[in-house]
Design a protein around this motif. Sequence first.
Motif, mmCIF file in Angstrom:
data_model
loop_
_atom_site.group_PDB
_atom_site.id
_atom_site.type_symbol
_atom_site.label_atom_id
_atom_site.label_comp_id
_atom_site.label_asym_id
_atom_site.label_seq_id
_atom_site.Cartn_x
_atom_site.Cartn_y
_atom_site.Cartn_z
ATOM 1 N N GLU A 139 -44.898 41.572 -10.778
ATOM 2 C CA GLU A 139 -44.304 42.550 -9.881
ATOM 3 C C GLU A 139 -42.916 42.949 -10.361
ATOM 4 O OE1 GLU A 139 -44.140 40.688 -6.049
ATOM 5 O OE2 GLU A 139 -42.297 39.578 -6.508
ATOM 6 N N LYS A 157 -46.657 46.363 -8.205
ATOM 7 C CA LYS A 157 -47.462 45.214 -8.606
ATOM 8 C C LYS A 157 -48.539 45.626 -9.602
ATOM 9 C CE LYS A 157 -46.913 42.863 -4.140
ATOM 10 N NZ LYS A 157 -47.633 42.221 -3.004
ATOM 11 N N SER A 170 -48.344 49.399 -4.925
ATOM 12 C CA SER A 170 -46.926 49.241 -4.606
ATOM 13 C C SER A 170 -46.709 49.184 -3.104
ATOM 14 C CB SER A 170 -46.109 50.391 -5.199
ATOM 15 O OG SER A 170 -46.468 51.624 -4.612
ATOM 16 N N TYR A 235 -41.060 43.205 -15.424
ATOM 17 C CA TYR A 235 -41.928 42.620 -14.407
ATOM 18 C C TYR A 235 -41.872 41.099 -14.533
ATOM 19 C CZ TYR A 235 -44.259 47.129 -13.516
ATOM 20 O OH TYR A 235 -44.547 48.422 -13.170
ATOM 21 N N THR A 238 -46.009 36.439 -10.607
ATOM 22 C CA THR A 238 -46.067 36.099 -9.184
ATOM 23 C C THR A 238 -46.730 34.749 -8.947
ATOM 24 O OG1 THR A 238 -48.156 37.328 -8.973
ATOM 25 C CG2 THR A 238 -46.117 38.513 -8.481
#
Length: 239
Positions: A139, A157, A170, A235, A238
């Motif tokens: 993300e 994402k 998103s 990014y 996650t």
Amino acid sequence: MKVKHLAICLAISSFTLHLSAAVNPKNGGANHKSTTVAPAVEGWYFRAVSGYPAAIAFEPVVLFKNGEYFDIGDEPLETLDVAASKSSRPKAWGTWKKNGATFLLTNNEGKSHDYKLGAGNWFPAYAYTGSVKLKKGYEKVSGGDYGNGTNALVIKKISFIDDTHFAEGSNGGVMTPGATAWKKTGFKGGTYKVYGNTIELNYGSKVIKKSFAFGATGSPAHPTNTMIFIGGDAYTDTE
């Protein structure tokens, strides 16, 4: 004989003018060319920058062997038109030199900033070779405090479902003292492939190529899949 002599002179004169136009750049001749292909690469890096509204961000930078640097964005180097990029994104270009362990970057306005590996503001970036695999989810979070009680947050994402399929979406919102608004974009996806410093995203109806790089970790530095750069954006994983 005079007519024949005159015809020969005219032919020679015409050939001379044609040759002059071909070699004279001022006349738009064959040698008057703009650079379109990216120069040979010295190395990929990323730097920490401070800004507004976010406190800190990371930007990928490509150093070229000819002494130029480029803040790479959405487009990968393999399709980059250098002349067009310098016209549309002049602030992304500058020059660089290395003094010992220090990298000195001078932007298009003549302002210089120095960076150094291990100092927390300059890191190597790496191409995809297959030895380091992508994680399942990443993300990118942006936004911040804009003052007067206004805060914004956008989360982009991307999920790599397996070795060939991806999905992205998103979430975003704005909060003020008197109201809150939030928007969620549904996931869409397709197939992908990564090679070198390029990622191809195939949505079925179109294929989009973007720049790509792995971040770095450890000492000595080595590639990490906890941070990646897609289209110039950082990014984080996650997981």
